[in-house]
Design a protein around this motif. Sequence first.
Motif, PDB file in Angstrom:
ATOM      1  N   CYS A 351      62.909  53.644  54.144  1.00 47.62           N
ATOM      2  CA  CYS A 351      62.119  54.457  55.067  1.00 47.62           C
ATOM      3  C   CYS A 351      62.384  55.940  54.782  1.00 47.62           C
ATOM      4  CB  CYS A 351      62.464  54.079  56.509  1.00 47.62           C
ATOM      5  SG  CYS A 351      61.521  54.975  57.731  1.00 47.62           S
ATOM      6  N   GLY A 352      63.646  56.280  54.495  1.00 43.22           N
ATOM      7  CA  GLY A 352      63.971  57.653  54.132  1.00 43.22           C
ATOM      8  C   GLY A 352      63.221  58.095  52.872  1.00 43.22           C
ATOM      9  N   GLN A 353      63.162  57.185  51.908  1.00 47.55           N
ATOM     10  CA  GLN A 353      62.461  57.499  50.648  1.00 47.55           C
ATOM     11  C   GLN A 353      60.965  57.754  50.929  1.00 47.55           C
ATOM     12  OE1 GLN A 353      63.485  54.378  47.904  1.00 47.55           O
ATOM     13  NE2 GLN A 353      62.888  55.547  46.097  1.00 47.55           N
ATOM     14  N   LEU A 354      60.384  56.842  51.727  1.00 48.61           N
ATOM     15  CA  LEU A 354      58.952  56.951  52.065  1.00 48.61           C
ATOM     16  C   LEU A 354      58.668  58.266  52.797  1.00 48.61           C
ATOM     17  CD1 LEU A 354      56.231  55.260  52.227  1.00 48.61           C
ATOM     18  CD2 LEU A 354      57.022  54.456  54.454  1.00 48.61           C
ATOM     19  N   ILE A 355      59.539  58.623  53.733  1.00 48.72           N
ATOM     20  CA  ILE A 355      59.305  59.848  54.509  1.00 48.72           C
ATOM     21  C   ILE A 355      59.505  61.081  53.621  1.00 48.72           C
ATOM     22  CG2 ILE A 355      60.158  61.228  56.473  1.00 48.72           C
ATOM     23  CD1 ILE A 355      58.388  58.730  57.179  1.00 48.72           C
ATOM     24  N   ALA A 356      60.453  61.027  52.704  1.00 49.52           N
ATOM     25  CA  ALA A 356      60.630  62.165  51.779  1.00 49.52           C
ATOM     26  C   ALA A 356      59.336  62.401  50.994  1.00 49.52           C
ATOM     27  CB  ALA A 356      61.800  61.891  50.831  1.00 49.52           C
ATOM     28  N   TRP A 357      58.671  61.325  50.547  1.00 47.60           N
ATOM     29  CA  TRP A 357      57.395  61.485  49.821  1.00 47.60           C
ATOM     30  C   TRP A 357      56.361  62.162  50.720  1.00 47.60           C
ATOM     31  CZ3 TRP A 357      57.050  55.591  48.346  1.00 47.60           C
ATOM     32  CH2 TRP A 357      58.097  55.276  47.483  1.00 47.60           C
ATOM     33  N   HIS A 358      56.379  61.809  52.027  1.00 50.03           N
ATOM     34  CA  HIS A 358      55.420  62.421  52.952  1.00 50.03           C
ATOM     35  C   HIS A 358      55.695  63.910  53.121  1.00 50.03           C
ATOM     36  CE1 HIS A 358      54.241  58.336  53.778  1.00 50.03           C
ATOM     37  NE2 HIS A 358      53.255  58.763  54.531  1.00 50.03           N
ATOM     38  N   VAL A 359      56.978  64.265  53.213  1.00 53.13           N
ATOM     39  CA  VAL A 359      57.322  65.685  53.360  1.00 53.13           C
ATOM     40  C   VAL A 359      56.906  66.437  52.086  1.00 53.13           C
ATOM     41  CG1 VAL A 359      59.245  67.316  53.618  1.00 53.13           C
ATOM     42  CG2 VAL A 359      59.197  65.210  54.983  1.00 53.13           C
ATOM     43  N   LEU A 360      57.155  65.817  50.935  1.00 54.04           N
ATOM     44  CA  LEU A 360      56.768  66.466  49.664  1.00 54.04           C
ATOM     45  C   LEU A 360      55.254  66.661  49.607  1.00 54.04           C
ATOM     46  CD1 LEU A 360      59.159  64.463  47.319  1.00 54.04           C
ATOM     47  CD2 LEU A 360      59.212  66.951  47.643  1.00 54.04           C
ATOM     48  N   ALA A 361      54.500  65.660  50.044  1.00 57.01           N
ATOM     49  CA  ALA A 361      53.033  65.762  50.029  1.00 57.01           C
ATOM     50  C   ALA A 361      52.588  66.893  50.949  1.00 57.01           C
ATOM     51  CB  ALA A 361      52.411  64.436  50.465  1.00 57.01           C
ATOM     52  N   LYS A 362      53.247  66.980  52.097  1.00 61.80           N
ATOM     53  CA  LYS A 362      52.891  68.038  53.052  1.00 61.80           C
ATOM     54  C   LYS A 362      53.141  69.416  52.428  1.00 61.80           C
ATOM     55  CE  LYS A 362      54.119  69.952  57.488  1.00 61.80           C
ATOM     56  NZ  LYS A 362      52.796  69.964  58.099  1.00 61.80           N
ATOM     57  N   LEU A 363      54.307  69.559  51.771  1.00 63.11           N
ATOM     58  CA  LEU A 363      54.644  70.854  51.170  1.00 63.11           C
ATOM     59  C   LEU A 363      53.672  71.217  50.052  1.00 63.11           C
ATOM     60  CD1 LEU A 363      58.548  70.509  51.101  1.00 63.11           C
ATOM     61  CD2 LEU A 363      57.212  72.111  52.496  1.00 63.11           C
ATOM     62  N   LYS A 364      53.184  70.185  49.369  1.00 65.31           N
ATOM     63  CA  LYS A 364      52.219  70.431  48.271  1.00 65.31           C
ATOM     64  C   LYS A 364      50.793  70.610  48.792  1.00 65.31           C
ATOM     65  CE  LYS A 364      54.091  67.594  44.523  1.00 65.31           C
ATOM     66  NZ  LYS A 364      53.776  66.358  43.795  1.00 65.31           N
ATOM     67  N   GLY A 365      50.583  70.229  50.054  1.00 63.03           N
ATOM     68  CA  GLY A 365      49.234  70.308  50.622  1.00 63.03           C
ATOM     69  C   GLY A 365      48.317  69.209  50.125  1.00 63.03           C
ATOM     70  N   VAL A 366      48.886  68.061  49.791  1.00 59.63           N
ATOM     71  CA  VAL A 366      48.046  66.934  49.342  1.00 59.63           C
ATOM     72  C   VAL A 366      48.123  65.800  50.369  1.00 59.63           C
ATOM     73  CG1 VAL A 366      48.348  67.506  46.904  1.00 59.63           C
ATOM     74  CG2 VAL A 366      49.907  65.861  47.956  1.00 59.63           C
ATOM     75  N   ALA A 367      47.251  64.821  50.218  1.00 59.36           N
ATOM     76  CA  ALA A 367      47.189  63.712  51.176  1.00 59.36           C
ATOM     77  C   ALA A 367      48.483  62.905  51.152  1.00 59.36           C
ATOM     78  CB  ALA A 367      46.008  62.807  50.839  1.00 59.36           C
ATOM     79  N   PRO A 368      48.887  62.354  52.309  1.00 55.82           N
ATOM     80  CA  PRO A 368      50.110  61.545  52.328  1.00 55.82           C
ATOM     81  C   PRO A 368      49.983  60.318  51.436  1.00 55.82           C
ATOM     82  CG  PRO A 368      49.218  61.846  54.567  1.00 55.82           C
ATOM     83  CD  PRO A 368      48.227  62.421  53.609  1.00 55.82           C
ATOM     84  N   PRO A 369      51.084  59.910  50.790  1.00 61.36           N
ATOM     85  CA  PRO A 369      51.022  58.752  49.888  1.00 61.36           C
ATOM     86  C   PRO A 369      50.957  57.443  50.677  1.00 61.36           C
ATOM     87  CG  PRO A 369      53.268  59.576  50.045  1.00 61.36           C
ATOM     88  CD  PRO A 369      52.432  60.478  50.894  1.00 61.36           C
ATOM     89  N   VAL A 370      50.066  56.562  50.286  1.00 60.39           N
ATOM     90  CA  VAL A 370      49.937  55.277  50.988  1.00 60.39           C
ATOM     91  C   VAL A 370      50.080  54.147  49.968  1.00 60.39           C
ATOM     92  CG1 VAL A 370      48.471  53.840  52.459  1.00 60.39           C
ATOM     93  CG2 VAL A 370      48.388  56.334  52.675  1.00 60.39           C
ATOM     94  N   PRO A 371      51.295  53.556  49.870  1.00 60.95           N
ATOM     95  CA  PRO A 371      51.484  52.457  48.910  1.00 60.95           C
ATOM     96  C   PRO A 371      50.630  51.254  49.303  1.00 60.95           C
ATOM     97  CG  PRO A 371      53.580  53.138  49.937  1.00 60.95           C
ATOM     98  CD  PRO A 371      52.494  53.845  50.661  1.00 60.95           C
ATOM     99  N   PRO A 372      50.135  50.479  48.342  1.00 65.55           N
ATOM    100  CA  PRO A 372      49.295  49.319  48.679  1.00 65.55           C
ATOM    101  C   PRO A 372      50.024  48.335  49.599  1.00 65.55           C
ATOM    102  CG  PRO A 372      49.380  49.666  46.291  1.00 65.55           C
ATOM    103  CD  PRO A 372      50.347  50.622  46.890  1.00 65.55           C
ATOM    104  N   THR A 373      49.266  47.671  50.453  1.00 63.58           N
ATOM    105  CA  THR A 373      49.870  46.753  51.437  1.00 63.58           C
ATOM    106  C   THR A 373      50.411  45.487  50.769  1.00 63.58           C
ATOM    107  OG1 THR A 373      47.708  45.805  51.854  1.00 63.58           O
ATOM    108  CG2 THR A 373      48.445  47.534  53.355  1.00 63.58           C
ATOM    109  N   THR A 374      50.125  45.313  49.503  1.00 60.48           N
ATOM    110  CA  THR A 374      50.687  44.175  48.765  1.00 60.48           C
ATOM    111  C   THR A 374      52.110  44.454  48.296  1.00 60.48           C
ATOM    112  OG1 THR A 374      49.650  45.143  46.829  1.00 60.48           O
ATOM    113  CG2 THR A 374      48.483  43.294  47.878  1.00 60.48           C
ATOM    114  N   THR A 375      52.568  45.719  48.423  1.00 59.10           N
ATOM    115  CA  THR A 375      53.903  46.093  47.934  1.00 59.10           C
ATOM    116  C   THR A 375      54.900  46.135  49.088  1.00 59.10           C
ATOM    117  OG1 THR A 375      53.598  48.470  48.301  1.00 59.10           O
ATOM    118  CG2 THR A 375      52.793  47.587  46.211  1.00 59.10           C
ATOM    119  N   ALA A 376      56.198  46.162  48.755  1.00 55.01           N
ATOM    120  CA  ALA A 376      57.222  46.194  49.805  1.00 55.01           C
ATOM    121  C   ALA A 376      57.166  47.516  50.577  1.00 55.01           C
ATOM    122  CB  ALA A 376      58.600  45.991  49.178  1.00 55.01           C
ATOM    123  N   PHE A 377      56.956  48.632  49.864  1.00 54.24           N
ATOM    124  CA  PHE A 377      56.831  49.905  50.577  1.00 54.24           C
ATOM    125  C   PHE A 377      55.600  49.896  51.475  1.00 54.24           C
ATOM    126  CE2 PHE A 377      59.927  51.967  47.691  1.00 54.24           C
ATOM    127  CZ  PHE A 377      60.619  52.725  48.623  1.00 54.24           C
ATOM    128  N   GLY A 378      54.518  49.301  50.991  1.00 55.13           N
ATOM    129  CA  GLY A 378      53.303  49.205  51.800  1.00 55.13           C
ATOM    130  C   GLY A 378      53.543  48.346  53.033  1.00 55.13           C
TER     131      GLY A 378
END
Length: 438
Positions: A351-378
């Motif tokens: 969850c920490g890893q996933l949220i770090a990607w969201h913070v990075l996306a926010k800082l870059k001004g790009v859409a939040p990353p959404v891993p496919p629902t077939t994956t463990a992160f999804g």
Amino acid sequence: MTPVNVVGGGLAGCEVALQLAARGVPVRLFEMKPHRRTPAQISDRLAELVCSNSFRSANPSNAIGQLKREMRTAGSHIMAAADACAVPAGDALAVDREQFAEHVTQAIEGHPGIDLVREVVTAIPKGLTVVATGPLTDPALAADIAARAGRDSLYFYDAIAPIIDADSIDWDVVWRQSRYDKGEGADYANVPLDQATYEAFVQAVVDGEKVTPKAFEEAKYFEGCLPIEVMAERGVQTLAFGPLKPVGLTDPRTGEQPHAVVQLRMENAEATAWNMVGFQTRLKYPEQKRIFQMLPGLEKAVFLRFGSVHRNTYVHSPSLLSDGLHWHDDPDLYFAGQITGVEGYVESTACGQLIAWHVLAKLKGVAPPVPPTTTAFGALRRHLRADGILSAYSPSNLNWSLFAPIDKRRREKKHEKKARQAARAEADFNAWWAEAGI
Ligand SMILES: Cc1cc2nc3c(=O)[nH]c(=O)nc-3n(C[C@H](O)[C@H](O)[C@H](O)COP(=O)(O)OP(=O)(O)OC[C@H]3O[C@@H](n4cnc5c(N)ncnc54)[C@H](O)[C@@H]3O)c2cc1C
């Protein structure tokens, strides 16, 4: 660049801090130790494992094994530390806990991009912030979170009922019917008990080995949410007048109302998982397996999640977090780890890893990353959004029922289906990660 605040130097907080710092984002990491410890902690190191030293199965045909595989692909720092400090544990990944905590502490303390601030945080800091203070968040901060969340959306205990894999239920015995045929009629399934089976079951629950609560875990139970063993101890008929009441249900095999009924409620929209209604319990996991498999139609039950009752501070993520996983009315505020309602060392770290990607996306001004629902992160993200989940939100380990379902194949064995799910997750995650640009 203004540093990102990360509150809590546990598994999730350290993963967030190291992910951000590795990509050049400065971090201010707050940890209350050594000034204060939670009742479960005994050391002043970061990333302390407070109980078992196991990160559970290493086998990818297990959902948690697949999650670890994806975490490594995506460069989890905590997973790398765990691998570096692994001790032999058969099919599981276990670590030397002191070496592991020291490894992570040194990585944080030695990182020029991370400012480690050892203080008790009593209110959510201003600015871009990730709160990762875990299941035993210090009270003053918990009160501040409660003030934002609303009293009914921050919880201090979880009372969790087991979840069963639909494929392992004997549907010749268990039948689908809602009480008095109200509603759709398909949302509940019923396990019939005759008097002798019921009484043997109650006795087994009374005699079964329970987890001894820690001193800080003496839950004050609500009458409407009592563990089954507490009810069973009140008298042999208590459960039959409570969660096992049979009224309004007719067993199609006999045309009669059974002596007692265990109800199962559909856990997800795909009906691949069923929740045992009212079965929150402190029975030990092997005891739950042994005793619940005494129930007719559940002799071969596969438990996707076992029941539990323990102290656990968590927020109602599905309503309080947005689709971008930030706080619903504050785009600068994120939560990570067990406080979001994920459960376990590995899930909290992921969850920490996933949220770090969201913070990075926010800082870059790009859409939040959404891993496919077939994956463990999804699947982890699906849990946080309660996507496709029908039961009330409660903390959960990762399990296959949180993944997008896979087509059924005739005569396929359970382990073959899991292997296919894992292979699909692996392929989909690798493809997604290669394109994600994180
Ligand atoms: C008693 C107990 C036993 C458990 N056993 C297991 C197990 O065997 N296996 C398993 O997989 N999971 C277990 N868990 C769940 C486990 O805690 C979590 O899975 C995991 O540690 C959560 O990671 P986290 O980073 O979210 O929180 P934590 O690892 O708890 O980290 C939170 C950090 O925040 C700090 N903190 C808290 N409040 C503040 C504040 N106000 N200011 C500054 N710092 C603060 C804490 O000191 C801590 O270092 C257990 C939980 C408990 C409570």
